[in-house]
Every structure is written in structure tokens, then in C-alpha cells.
Motif scaffolding. Structure first.
Motif, PDB file in Angstrom:
ATOM      1  N   GLU A  85      27.272  32.443  42.889  1.00  0.00           N
ATOM      2  CA  GLU A  85      27.494  33.345  44.019  1.00  0.00           C
ATOM      3  C   GLU A  85      28.535  34.406  43.700  1.00  0.00           C
ATOM      4  O   GLU A  85      28.389  35.582  44.065  1.00  0.00           O
ATOM      5  CB  GLU A  85      27.935  32.533  45.240  1.00  0.00           C
ATOM      6  CG  GLU A  85      28.021  33.362  46.518  1.00  0.00           C
ATOM      7  CD  GLU A  85      28.773  32.643  47.618  1.00  0.00           C
ATOM      8  OE1 GLU A  85      29.156  31.480  47.416  1.00  0.00           O
ATOM      9  OE2 GLU A  85      28.986  33.245  48.680  1.00  0.00           O
ATOM     10  N   ARG A  86      29.611  33.977  43.029  1.00  0.00           N
ATOM     11  CA  ARG A  86      30.684  34.935  42.746  1.00  0.00           C
ATOM     12  C   ARG A  86      30.193  36.019  41.785  1.00  0.00           C
ATOM     13  O   ARG A  86      30.494  37.191  41.955  1.00  0.00           O
ATOM     14  CB  ARG A  86      31.870  34.183  42.146  1.00  0.00           C
ATOM     15  CG  ARG A  86      33.116  35.020  42.046  1.00  0.00           C
ATOM     16  CD  ARG A  86      34.371  34.217  42.254  1.00  0.00           C
ATOM     17  NE  ARG A  86      34.622  33.940  43.650  1.00  0.00           N
ATOM     18  CZ  ARG A  86      35.378  32.940  44.093  1.00  0.00           C
ATOM     19  NH1 ARG A  86      35.933  32.107  43.245  1.00  0.00           N
ATOM     20  NH2 ARG A  86      35.580  32.755  45.372  1.00  0.00           N
ATOM     21  N   GLY A  89      27.975  38.451  43.616  1.00  0.00           N
ATOM     22  CA  GLY A  89      28.741  39.409  44.397  1.00  0.00           C
ATOM     23  C   GLY A  89      29.356  40.487  43.523  1.00  0.00           C
ATOM     24  O   GLY A  89      29.397  41.659  43.909  1.00  0.00           O
ATOM     25  N   HIS A  90      29.812  40.095  42.333  1.00  0.00           N
ATOM     26  CA  HIS A  90      30.440  41.066  41.436  1.00  0.00           C
ATOM     27  C   HIS A  90      29.417  42.076  40.930  1.00  0.00           C
ATOM     28  O   HIS A  90      29.678  43.271  40.869  1.00  0.00           O
ATOM     29  CB  HIS A  90      31.101  40.343  40.254  1.00  0.00           C
ATOM     30  CG  HIS A  90      31.957  41.229  39.427  1.00  0.00           C
ATOM     31  ND1 HIS A  90      32.256  40.985  38.105  1.00  0.00           N
ATOM     32  CD2 HIS A  90      32.586  42.387  39.717  1.00  0.00           C
ATOM     33  CE1 HIS A  90      33.021  41.954  37.634  1.00  0.00           C
ATOM     34  NE2 HIS A  90      33.242  42.814  38.589  1.00  0.00           N
ATOM     35  N   SER A  93      28.617  44.601  43.461  1.00  0.00           N
ATOM     36  CA  SER A  93      29.777  45.378  43.917  1.00  0.00           C
ATOM     37  C   SER A  93      29.759  46.773  43.301  1.00  0.00           C
ATOM     38  O   SER A  93      28.910  47.082  42.458  1.00  0.00           O
ATOM     39  CB  SER A  93      31.060  44.653  43.506  1.00  0.00           C
ATOM     40  OG  SER A  93      31.315  44.860  42.125  1.00  0.00           O
ATOM     41  N   PRO A  94      30.709  47.640  43.688  1.00  0.00           N
ATOM     42  CA  PRO A  94      30.793  48.971  43.081  1.00  0.00           C
ATOM     43  C   PRO A  94      31.051  48.954  41.572  1.00  0.00           C
ATOM     44  O   PRO A  94      30.971  49.994  40.938  1.00  0.00           O
ATOM     45  CB  PRO A  94      31.983  49.609  43.816  1.00  0.00           C
ATOM     46  CG  PRO A  94      31.996  48.941  45.136  1.00  0.00           C
ATOM     47  CD  PRO A  94      31.567  47.537  44.866  1.00  0.00           C
ATOM     48  N   ASP A  95      31.345  47.781  41.011  1.00  0.00           N
ATOM     49  CA  ASP A  95      31.535  47.720  39.558  1.00  0.00           C
ATOM     50  C   ASP A  95      30.220  47.903  38.807  1.00  0.00           C
ATOM     51  O   ASP A  95      30.223  48.398  37.676  1.00  0.00           O
ATOM     52  CB  ASP A  95      32.136  46.370  39.150  1.00  0.00           C
ATOM     53  CG  ASP A  95      33.594  46.246  39.544  1.00  0.00           C
ATOM     54  OD1 ASP A  95      34.233  45.235  39.192  1.00  0.00           O
ATOM     55  OD2 ASP A  95      34.099  47.169  40.208  1.00  0.00           O
ATOM     56  N   PHE A 172      31.017  50.578  33.567  1.00  0.00           N
ATOM     57  CA  PHE A 172      32.168  49.681  33.648  1.00  0.00           C
ATOM     58  C   PHE A 172      31.934  48.433  32.815  1.00  0.00           C
ATOM     59  O   PHE A 172      30.849  47.857  32.797  1.00  0.00           O
ATOM     60  CB  PHE A 172      32.428  49.315  35.117  1.00  0.00           C
ATOM     61  CG  PHE A 172      33.715  48.581  35.327  1.00  0.00           C
ATOM     62  CD1 PHE A 172      33.727  47.315  35.872  1.00  0.00           C
ATOM     63  CD2 PHE A 172      34.924  49.158  34.993  1.00  0.00           C
ATOM     64  CE1 PHE A 172      34.915  46.637  36.076  1.00  0.00           C
ATOM     65  CE2 PHE A 172      36.120  48.487  35.189  1.00  0.00           C
ATOM     66  CZ  PHE A 172      36.108  47.223  35.731  1.00  0.00           C
TER      67      PHE A 172
ATOM     68  N   GLU B 168      36.128  41.506  44.825  1.00  0.00           N
ATOM     69  CA  GLU B 168      34.932  41.589  43.975  1.00  0.00           C
ATOM     70  C   GLU B 168      34.792  42.911  43.242  1.00  0.00           C
ATOM     71  O   GLU B 168      33.685  43.210  42.771  1.00  0.00           O
ATOM     72  CB  GLU B 168      33.654  41.324  44.799  1.00  0.00           C
ATOM     73  CG  GLU B 168      33.506  39.876  45.223  1.00  0.00           C
ATOM     74  CD  GLU B 168      32.236  39.646  46.012  1.00  0.00           C
ATOM     75  OE1 GLU B 168      31.888  38.473  46.240  1.00  0.00           O
ATOM     76  OE2 GLU B 168      31.575  40.628  46.400  1.00  0.00           O
ATOM     77  N   SER B 169      35.844  43.703  43.144  1.00  0.00           N
ATOM     78  CA  SER B 169      35.693  44.939  42.379  1.00  0.00           C
ATOM     79  C   SER B 169      36.903  45.190  41.501  1.00  0.00           C
ATOM     80  O   SER B 169      37.928  45.676  41.969  1.00  0.00           O
ATOM     81  CB  SER B 169      35.452  46.136  43.291  1.00  0.00           C
ATOM     82  OG  SER B 169      35.312  47.319  42.517  1.00  0.00           O
ATOM     83  N   THR B 265      40.982  33.833  50.516  1.00  0.00           N
ATOM     84  CA  THR B 265      39.535  34.027  50.582  1.00  0.00           C
ATOM     85  C   THR B 265      38.914  33.911  49.198  1.00  0.00           C
ATOM     86  O   THR B 265      37.860  33.309  49.024  1.00  0.00           O
ATOM     87  CB  THR B 265      39.213  35.415  51.159  1.00  0.00           C
ATOM     88  OG1 THR B 265      39.889  35.569  52.396  1.00  0.00           O
ATOM     89  CG2 THR B 265      37.717  35.588  51.379  1.00  0.00           C
ATOM     90  N   PHE B 266      39.582  34.455  48.212  1.00  0.00           N
ATOM     91  CA  PHE B 266      39.067  34.427  46.846  1.00  0.00           C
ATOM     92  C   PHE B 266      39.036  33.018  46.285  1.00  0.00           C
ATOM     93  O   PHE B 266      38.115  32.643  45.555  1.00  0.00           O
ATOM     94  CB  PHE B 266      39.938  35.317  45.953  1.00  0.00           C
ATOM     95  CG  PHE B 266      39.474  35.406  44.534  1.00  0.00           C
ATOM     96  CD1 PHE B 266      40.079  34.656  43.535  1.00  0.00           C
ATOM     97  CD2 PHE B 266      38.424  36.245  44.191  1.00  0.00           C
ATOM     98  CE1 PHE B 266      39.645  34.744  42.226  1.00  0.00           C
ATOM     99  CE2 PHE B 266      37.979  36.324  42.876  1.00  0.00           C
ATOM    100  CZ  PHE B 266      38.592  35.583  41.887  1.00  0.00           C
ATOM    101  N   LEU B 267      40.043  32.211  46.649  1.00  0.00           N
ATOM    102  CA  LEU B 267      40.154  30.873  46.083  1.00  0.00           C
ATOM    103  C   LEU B 267      39.421  29.807  46.878  1.00  0.00           C
ATOM    104  O   LEU B 267      39.426  28.654  46.490  1.00  0.00           O
ATOM    105  CB  LEU B 267      41.641  30.470  45.986  1.00  0.00           C
ATOM    106  CG  LEU B 267      42.471  31.268  44.991  1.00  0.00           C
ATOM    107  CD1 LEU B 267      43.941  30.866  45.074  1.00  0.00           C
ATOM    108  CD2 LEU B 267      41.957  31.066  43.569  1.00  0.00           C
ATOM    109  N   ARG B 268      38.751  30.208  47.958  1.00  0.00           N
ATOM    110  CA  ARG B 268      38.053  29.208  48.759  1.00  0.00           C
ATOM    111  C   ARG B 268      36.943  28.591  47.915  1.00  0.00           C
ATOM    112  O   ARG B 268      36.400  29.253  47.024  1.00  0.00           O
ATOM    113  CB  ARG B 268      37.467  29.844  50.023  1.00  0.00           C
ATOM    114  CG  ARG B 268      36.168  30.608  49.779  1.00  0.00           C
ATOM    115  CD  ARG B 268      35.697  31.328  51.021  1.00  0.00           C
ATOM    116  NE  ARG B 268      34.372  31.872  50.864  1.00  0.00           N
ATOM    117  CZ  ARG B 268      34.029  32.942  50.145  1.00  0.00           C
ATOM    118  NH1 ARG B 268      34.951  33.607  49.505  1.00  0.00           N
ATOM    119  NH2 ARG B 268      32.796  33.353  50.072  1.00  0.00           N
ATOM    120  N   ASP B 271      30.106  28.796  47.161  1.00  0.00           N
ATOM    121  CA  ASP B 271      28.842  28.189  47.555  1.00  0.00           C
ATOM    122  C   ASP B 271      28.144  27.653  46.316  1.00  0.00           C
ATOM    123  O   ASP B 271      27.060  28.070  45.933  1.00  0.00           O
ATOM    124  CB  ASP B 271      27.973  29.253  48.245  1.00  0.00           C
ATOM    125  CG  ASP B 271      26.737  28.648  48.876  1.00  0.00           C
ATOM    126  OD1 ASP B 271      25.796  29.401  49.157  1.00  0.00           O
ATOM    127  OD2 ASP B 271      26.730  27.426  49.082  1.00  0.00           O
TER     128      ASP B 271
END
Lengths: 192, 332
Positions: A85-86, A89-90, A93-95, A172, B168-169, B265-268, B271
Motif C-alpha cells: 500500500e505504501r 501511494g508513493h 504521488s507527485p513523485d 525523479f 508520500e512525496s 500517520t506515517f508510522l501507523r 494495510d
């Protein structure tokens, strides 16, 4: 006599105009049986794969005149899935893809060249990250059949191609993540 | 990798560019008025090119439009600062915000948003961005070269960079770092009397901050509470001229709260599909050894799992076998 001759000429013309159209069929791409996979190199050490699950579009396929076929494919950028998931999301993202600014990845063909043996060189415009560039990819016709229940004509194609993400203003982190991205696109379309 | 990907483009290059422009434009005896804005814009833009590459013309993406707007503001800040007339600073700030909002929100205006919603957002954000611009202008003009306002400013900019990175950026975080680096150089040189801050000089910084926060909120994962706290922190910088140290340090509180919230929030727990296995408390009685590969469909209790329902039959490895009852599965 003149009237009969005119009517006969018009009938022949109508047949000539309608005949090719009768051979061209429009198909709708089925998102459930279509996949767009991508591959990138991570730190030059391994390949990381991901997929877009929402692939849609239309195909106009003319068996008599394959070169006049047209295809439009739309992929929803937010349907990206790399099983993390992370990371998803990355990448959205705008990256990288900037999926909220550019929700769709679109390909519209401009030319189809039959290469024989069910292969086609398809040239068209790929719009990704707000940038449009012309690409040419070789596609293979996987098959064509009637659905056993509905009787609807199904047709499938698959293609692989690569592009540099820097050509689409995604510059990037080139290095940790490769510039070259390989796409494997397989879709099934049903007659409309 | 950190040197090449973070320090050089995010800190060193913007700082060097800012210093070079300032020294190239400095006066012989007194500090040149209006050069700070131009140098700040040049520093940020050099960092932008190092981080994201040269922007396309015409720009297609929000940060690319921000690049060109900051370049324009940087060029105009010099004549605006030198030929100061009444209300010129305010007019300059209003013009910058009026240009900034549609440039950043282009993808949403008229596409995702209805007309009424567009006007509502534009009206609200106009007030917010103008308030940020006014506050920062006041902070540099009143606070000037004093140490405490400088420390508060650097902490605030560093916090914004960290928060954007947690949203996230990393690219937005690096762009924010490039701005912080340029501002730091100007602050250091104001203390040596080489340059002075003017209100119009801070407009380039305010535009970058507002632009990056807008991109972070609408296109990345910057949450509303965190964004609101950062806006409050920026607004409180207008009190940099206060006699009370507590009041002068007040921007740090909402900034650190924002950072804490973003970090939490980042460290939660994510999923993670494999989290499902650890939530099952039935002890393992028999089955394959830990780390071996087992397909989803072979596990009766996994039939309701979203991964199985999506037809994913790829094996799961390695996973926490201690919490799973594997009686139905034979080791391969």
C-alpha cells in the motif's frame, strides 16, 4: 432509361460503401479480463512488477482491412497495485504518476500495420503524466472466439513495449528506480 | 546516494546559487535593496532543476507551473522593492496569489469540481495564501536579521519539508528543502549586512510554500489537520516583532504538532495483507514449517480473505505461521 441507369449506379455505390463497414466490428475492452503489467528495475538489482487493474477502451477491428483498425485504451492510474500500500501511494504521488492530477493513462492508435502471423505494428499516441508522445508497439492477436453462453464474439491481443519515464516528465529518482519501464498489456474485448 | 540525491540538489546547489546571485548583485557600500527576492528565486529554481529536471514549456503539471511563477516573481521582486509605492507590496502579493491558485489547481477546476465548489475553494484558499504571504512578509521585515526569528523560520521550513516527506512525496520535501536552503543563506548574509530583507523579497518564499502545501494537500497525502496546523504556524510568524519570547516562539508549537501528527500517520500499521495472519490467534498445531509456501485456497480460514476473493493464488512467503491453524495443509 436514365432513371434505371441512375438507380443502378447508386445501388452499386451503396454496396461498395456499406460492404467494408459490414466487415469492421467494434469491440469493448473487458476490464475483468484485461491487465496492464509494468516492470521496473530497482537499484539495478532486481525487477519490481506492478499492475493496473482498471483497463478499458474500444477496438474497431476490420478483418477485411486490418490496417484500418483502431484502438483506444484507457487505464485508470489509481488502479495501480504493487502489493504494497505504501509503495502504491508513493508511485501515485507527485513523485511519479501524480494520479490525482493525471487520473488516466491513454493510448489512441493512429496506424495499424499487419505484419503477418497475427502480429501488428500499432502506432499511436500515449498520454501519460500529462505528456503525449507517439509510440509504436508490436501486438499479437491471442485469439478470437464466441462466448459459449452469450455467443458474443471475443477477441484478445497482447503487447509488450518499453518507454523511458523521463520522456513523460517523470524524472525523479532515476537510478534507484530505472528510467526504462516495460509494459505488458493484455486485453480481451467483446463485440459491442 | 544521500549526498547525490538529497544533499547536493536539496541543500548545496540552492545555497551556492543564492549566494552567487547575492554577491554578484551586491552594492559597494550598502546592501542592495530587492536582490534577496531574486537570489531566493534563483536558488530555489536551481534546486528544482536538480531535483525534477527542467520543466516542460508549456507546463503540464502543477509544480512546473510553480517553477515559472516563482521565476516571474523573482524577476519582479527587484523593481517592486526598489520603486516602492503605496500598496505596491499588497498588490504584488494579491497578483501572485491570484496567479498561483489556478496554476496549482488546474487539474481540479472545471474537471473534478463543479462551478460552485471551485469558487468556494478559490475564495477560501485566496484568503489563506494571502495571509501566509502577509505574515511572512511581516516576519522578514520586522524580524529582519535577529537570531530568534531566523531560528523560528528555519525550524518552520524544515518542519514543512519533513511533513511533506511524510505525506508520500519525497520530491515535494526536497523542493521545500531547496527553499529552506536559499532562505538560510539570505538570513546568514543579512546578519553580515550584505543584504536586507524587504517584504516583496519574501513573496517568492511565500509562493513556494503555499504552492507546495497546495500540491501536498490536493495531490499527495498531506492531511487537512496537518495542513491547517502549518498554516497557523506560518500565520504566527507575523508576531516575530513581539517583546515576549514565548510569543515569538509560538509558531513552533503548531509546527511541531503538525510534524507529530504527520509522523503518527506515517508510522501507523499499514494495510499489510499479511497482517491478517498475525490477527488470527489460533495456535499452529501441524502443517508446513515457518517460511514455506502455501497457496491461499488450501487454507479454509482464508476463504473470506480479500486476497483469496480477488483470485490471487500467488503463494505467500514468508509469513507468521505461529498464529495460523494449518491442519488441512500438507507440507510439500
Amino acid at each position: 432509361m436514365t432513371f434505371h441507369r441512375t438507380a443502378r449506379t447508386l445501388s452499386v455505390l451503396a454496396l461498395l460503401l456499406l460492404a467494408p463497414a459490414a466487415m469492421a466490428a467494434t469491440y469493448t475492452i473487458d476490464p475483468v479480463h484485461s491487465s496492464a503489467l509494468f516492470k521496473a528495475k530497482h537499484f539495478s538489482a532486481s525487477h519490481v512488477y506492478g499492475a493496473f487493474w482498471d483497463v478499458s477502451g474500444t477496438l474497431t477491428y476490420d478483418t477485411a482491412d486490418e490496417a484500418s483498425s483502431k484502438i483506444e485504451i484507457v487505464i485508470t492510474a489509481a488502479s495501480l497495485d504493487t502489493n504494497n500500500e505504501r509503495r502504491d501511494g508513493h508511485i501515485q504521488s507527485p513523485d511519479f504518476l501524480d494520479a490525482k492530477q493525471f487520473p488516466e493513462i491513454r493510448f489512441t492508435s493512429s496506424a495499424v500495420e499487419p505484419l503477418g502471423d497475427g502480429e501488428y505494428a500499432i502506432t499511436g499516441e500515449l498520454t501519460l503524466h500529462g505528456v503525449t508522445r507517439e509510440i509504436t508497439a508490436t501486438a499479437v492477436k491471442v485469439g478470437q472466439a464466441a462466448h459459449p453462453r452469450s455467443g458474443k464474439q471475443l477477441i484478445g491481443f497482447e503487447t509488450r513495449f518499453t518507454f523511458n519515464r523521463s520522456d513523460f516528465d517523470m524524472e525523479f529518482m532515476i537510478g534507484p528506480l530505472s528510467d526504462e519501464i516495460e509494459i505488458i498489456l493484455s486485453f480481451e474485448a467483446g463485440a459491442a | 546516494m544521500i549526498l547525490r540525491n538529497v544533499l547536493l540538489p536539496g541543500i548545496v546547489l540552492p545555497a551556492v546559487t543564492t549566494a552567487l546571485v547575492l554577491f554578484a548583485l551586491r552594492g559597494r557600500s550598502a546592501p542592495r535593496i530587492g536582490t534577496a527576492g531574486l537570489a531566493l528565486a534563483a536558488g530555489f529554481l536551481s534546486g528544482f532543476v536538480a531535483i525534477s529536471g527542467w520543466p516542460r514549456w508549456p507546463p503540464v503539471e502543477a509544480t512546473q507551473r510553480l517553477f515559472f511563477l516563482v521565476a516571474l516573481i523573482g524577476l519582479l521582486s527587484w523593481p517592486v522593492a526598489r520603486h516602492r509605492v503605496r500598496w505596491s507590496d499588497l498588490a504584488f502579493e494579491i497578483a501572485a496569489v491570484v496567479l498561483l491558485l489556478p496554476m496549482i489547481l488546474w487539474a481540479l477546476l472545471g474537471h473534478s469540481w463543479a462551478l460552485a465548489e471551485s469558487f468556494l475553494w478559490l475564495g477560501t484558499l485566496f484568503v489563506v495564501c494571502l495571509a501566509i504571504s502577509r505574515a511572512l512578509g511581516t516576519a522578514v521585515e520586522d524580524g529582519g536579521a535577529r537570531p530568534l526569528p531566523i531560528v523560528v523560520r528555519w525550524t518552520l521550513l524544515g518542519t514543512i519539508a519533513a511533513v511533506l516527506g511524510l505525506s508520500e512525496s519525497l520530491r515535494l520535501a526536497l523542493l521545500s528543502l531547496a527553499l529552506a536552503s536559499a532562505v538560510a543563506v539570505i538570513d546568514l548574509l543579512t546578519r553580515r549586512g550584505i543584504v536586507t530583507w524587504r517584504r516583496s523579497d519574501a513573496l517568492a518564499a511565500a509562493t513556494v510554500i503555499s504552492g507546495l502545501l497546495l500540491v501536498g494537500y490536493f495531490y499527495a497525502a498531506l492531511s487537512a489537520p496537518v495542513a491547517a496546523l502549518l498554516v497557523v504556524a506560518l500565520g504566527l510568524t507575523t508576531l516575530s516583532d513581539s517583546r515576549s519570547i514565548v510569543v515569538r516562539l509560538s509558531p513552533l508549537l503548531p509546527a511541531l504538532l503538525a510534524l507529530g501528527l504527520a509522523l503518527a500517520t506515517f508510522l501507523r500499521p499499514g494495510d499489510d495483507p499479511y497482517d491478517y495472519y498475525s490477527k488470527t490467534s489460533v495456535p499452529l498445531t501441524s502443517g508446513p514449517a515457518a517460511g514455506s509456501r502455501v497457496p491461499f485456497e488450501a487454507q479454509p480460514q482464508m476463504s473470506g480473505h480479500p486476497e483469496a476473493q480477488r483470485g490471487k493464488t500467488a503463494a505467500v512467503a514468508p509469513y507468521n505461521t505461529r498464529a495460523i491453524k494449518m491442519t488441512a495443509v500438507k507440507p510439500r
